[in-house]
Design an enzyme around this catalytic site. Structure first.
Site, PDB file in Angstrom:
ATOM      1  N   ASN A 166     145.220  -8.121 109.473  1.00  0.00           N
ATOM      2  CA  ASN A 166     146.537  -7.507 109.357  1.00  0.00           C
ATOM      3  C   ASN A 166     146.331  -6.024 109.587  1.00  0.00           C
ATOM      4  OD1 ASN A 166     148.358  -9.797 108.323  1.00  0.00           O
ATOM      5  ND2 ASN A 166     146.534  -9.910 106.998  1.00  0.00           N
ATOM      6  N   GLU A 167     146.583  -5.616 110.817  1.00  0.00           N
ATOM      7  CA  GLU A 167     146.311  -4.237 111.215  1.00  0.00           C
ATOM      8  C   GLU A 167     147.435  -3.320 110.741  1.00  0.00           C
ATOM      9  OE1 GLU A 167     143.440  -3.829 112.264  1.00  0.00           O
ATOM     10  OE2 GLU A 167     142.881  -4.984 114.020  1.00  0.00           O
ATOM     11  N   SER A 168     147.259  -2.000 110.924  1.00  0.00           N
ATOM     12  CA  SER A 168     148.309  -1.045 110.568  1.00  0.00           C
ATOM     13  C   SER A 168     149.617  -1.509 111.193  1.00  0.00           C
ATOM     14  CB  SER A 168     147.984   0.335 111.120  1.00  0.00           C
ATOM     15  OG  SER A 168     146.730   0.722 110.671  1.00  0.00           O
ATOM     16  N   THR A 185     139.534  -1.540 115.348  1.00  0.00           N
ATOM     17  CA  THR A 185     138.886  -2.806 114.973  1.00  0.00           C
ATOM     18  C   THR A 185     138.018  -3.307 116.113  1.00  0.00           C
ATOM     19  OG1 THR A 185     140.801  -3.332 113.620  1.00  0.00           O
ATOM     20  CG2 THR A 185     139.375  -5.174 114.231  1.00  0.00           C
TER      21      THR A 185
END
Ligand code: F6R
Length: 642
Positions: A166-168, A185
């Site tokens: 769950n990235e920014s 990432t």
């Protein structure tokens, strides 16, 4: 709910974070504590005849935890028969048996060594056709729900604050889904995929919502490189730019940290803002230098008002006026500067970082890779030699994996041409050459080099290191190649530090009997080569401690290629003139295989000489800003007391 043994283990009444954070001496001790909590939970569930549902992560952070769980199974009989696991994520697309698949990772680290039932191990499927992913993801969540939800979720944290993938930008109620990976990432992962272009762009991840629904969450973070994001996610606002900050709203979460990962938390970094502190010299120095830098003022310009308005009034109450404290700290900093890193013979050394005697010292510089000596302390290296000390350099590892295939081919070709030119007939050379050419041409990304290719790569780096040392002025008898065995895996993953590594470090120290040892004190990457090399030096020095020659031996730590010591930590700062900066640059140029887009470039596009110059200039700039002399550049060291 089982009371967390981790939280009980430490005492934290005073806190500044919005998340329960627990700091341990190192990641190994921390991993053991987390494993104990998991083992206790599994046993409670066993006694209740219930399944234990664990959410698991991959990456470097949980490796120690899995190793300890395996140990508990093998040595203490901990059974995983009632355990069901759901992994957070998997790259997409990804075959389960690919080198970098999370399926393979989990088997290697945990599942293959315990008695968990294979049908109880769920990992998102990286082989699905795209149009099947959405329904697959919702079935993954339904399965978790049907089992009553996750009892304990293990997390790592990305440099951008991602949890799972769950990235920014991920929302708090996001579901399990296919996501695009952030550039940060991918750069972090690219080291496993032999370059960014081979690194997957997408992954399937458990959504934030399911993570938040877990009954208990433990996030693991080790090393200095995680310190900034740990501070932001625990002390900053809850924001979808930093998904780990959502955990501030979870009612049973603990961030388990080692000292380095916790180092930027306010209660560690500026404890005087959180509680009444015992003002030691070290703390005063840190606070005053921090204040001067924060206000962008020279130390001697700080006023009482500056101290009071920035939470440091009790320092004044205890030690008098700003004027007195300023002078004390200014002098301390002044005394760290020396053009005589080996000590100045026949001088009063009471305010110098190094001893005057003996005037001619034996010096041993440990360099983890073949270029760290020149990159991190090239100016000091040269000065030590020029000032008449007997300087030895020991290259701890071969550094062979950082050489590009084309370089290896070029050098192998050279040998063939050389032999032909001078009419040296060697069938063996031809044979090796053909074998290497074939293996390198057929090699798939992430495949390991054959030993012959690795040797050639190692030889290239050896030649470069020798060239640098000659450039500094050393003769061959002072250049030592250790080729520590822990490094020789051919992959990013190295063996743990072994007895042989330590013994060869002991041997070299004992044979030189140095008055000064320099080593790379790089703590940014807890699993990295620098840290292992440093551990070898620490262990060797401790073993030799009782030997009489060690009474005269001081250990100085330089930083690795990526970071510099904090200004408040520096105990010796060696200035460089503009000419010396240029010379150091030429020394770094000897490492031709590490120029122009190296294999392990990381997220920093600058070349090593640029990074080194920027860093040394920055240190000099800080001294200038704090009101001391302005030099072109400075190399910095901290002393390690054993
Ligand atoms: C792994 C995962 C990631 C990692 C994170 C930290 O399953 O989902 O969120 O936990 O990227 O990785 P390391 O531990 O390698 O620093």
């Amino acid at each position: 709910m089982l009371k967390s043994t981790i939280d009980k283990a430490t005492d934290f009444e005073k806190r500044f974070e919005n998340i329960n954070t627990v700091m341990f001496e190192d990641s190994q001790v921390a991993s053991k504590a987390v494993a104990k909590e998991i083992a206790d939970l599994i046993k409670v569930k066993q006694s209740q005849k219930q399944p234990c549902i664990l959410g698991l992560a991959t990456g470097s952070s949980p490796k120690g935890l899995y190793a300890e769980l395996v140990r508990l199974h093998k040595e203490k009989g901990l059974s995983f028969k009632n355990v069901v696991t759901f992994n957070l994520d998997e790259y997409y697309p990804m075959e389960p048996d690919a080198v970098n698949s999370y399926v393979r990772f989990m088997k290697k680290m945990l599942f293959d060594h315990i008695d968990i039932l294979p049908e109880n191990c769920y990992i998102p499927d990286g082989t699905l056709p795209k149009d099947k992913i959405a329904s697959y993801c919702s079935a993954y969540e339904k399965k978790i729900e049907a089992l009553g939800g996750i009892d304990l979720q293990i997390l790592g944290i990305g440099g951008n604050g991602h949890i799972g993938f769950n990235e920014s930008g991920s929302l708090q109620n996001s579901k399990t889904r296919l996501v695009a990976l952030d550039h940060i990432t991918r750069v972090a992962a690219s080291k496993d995929f032999a370059g960014l272009s081979n690194t997957p762009r997408t992954a399937i991840t458990l959504g934030v919502k399911k993570i938040m629904e877990a009954k208990r969450v433990i996030l693991l973070a080790w090393g200095e490189s995680k310190a900034a994001i740990i501070k932001t996610s625990t002390e900053g606002q809850v924001t979808n730019q930093v998904p780990a900050s959502f955990l501030q709203e979870h009612n049973n979460v603990t961030f388990v940290l080692d000292k380095e990962a916790a180092s930027k938390l306010t209660r560690i970094n500026a404890p005087w803002l959180v509680e009444k502190v015992n003002w030691t010299d070290r703390l005063i120095r840190k606070a005053v230098l921090g204040l001067a830098m924060h206000l962008k003022k020279p130390i001697l310009m700080l006023t009482d008002a500056d101290y009071i308005e920035n939470g440091m009034s009790d320092l004044l109450a205890e030690f008098g006026q700003a004027y007195d404290i300023n002078i004390k700290i200014f002098n301390k900093l002044q005394h760290t500067i020396t053009g005589w890193p080996g000590g100045k013979p026949n001088a009063d050394d009471s305010h110098r970082p190094e001893r005057a005697e003996p005037g001619k010292k034996r010096v041993l510089i440990f360099s983890p890779h073949p270029d760290d000596d020149i990159i991190s302390m090239g100016g000091t290296f040269r000065r030590l030699h020029e000032q008449g000390h007997e300087v030895h350099v020991a290259y701890q590892t071969s550094g062979n994996i950082a050489v590009a295939d084309e370089e290896a081919l070029r050098f192998a070709n050279f040998v063939i041409d050389f032999n032909a030119k001078f009419d040296i007939k060697s069938e063996a050379t031809e044979k090796i050459y053909k074998k290497v050419v074939k293996s390198l041409t057929d090699k798939k990304p992430s495949e390991i080099d054959i030993p012959e290719a690795r040797y050639i790569k190692g030889l290239i780096r050896k030649g470069e290191a020798r060239a640098t040392s000659h450039f500094v002025g050393l003769t061959d008898d002072r250049i030592h190649f250790m080729e520590m065995p822990f490094y020789e895996t051919g992959t990013i993953d190295k063996h743990p530090l072994g007895e042989e590594d330590i013994q060869m470090t002991v041997d070299i120290i004992e044979s030189i009997k140095p008055h000064q040892i320099y080593a790379a004190g790089d703590l940014a990457d807890p699993h990295g080569t620098h840290k292992v090399c440093l551990d070898a030096v620490f262990k060797a020095v401790r073993r030799l401690k009782e030997k009489p020659f060690m009474d005269d031996c001081w250990v100085w730590l330089y930083r690795g290629a990526w970071q510099e010591w904090g200004i408040d930590e520096i105990e010796m700062a060696v200035p460089m003139s503009p000419d010396q900066v240029l010379e150091k640059r030429h020394g770094i140029f000897k490492h031709q295989s590490q120029k122009d887009g190296v294999v392990f470039q990381g997220s920093d596009a600058r070349e090593f000489w640029q990074r080194a110059e920027d860093r040394n200039k920055e240190t000099a700039g800080l001294y200038d800003q704090l009101g001391l002399a302005h030099y072109a550049a400075m190399e910095a060291f901290v002393r390690w007391h054993f």
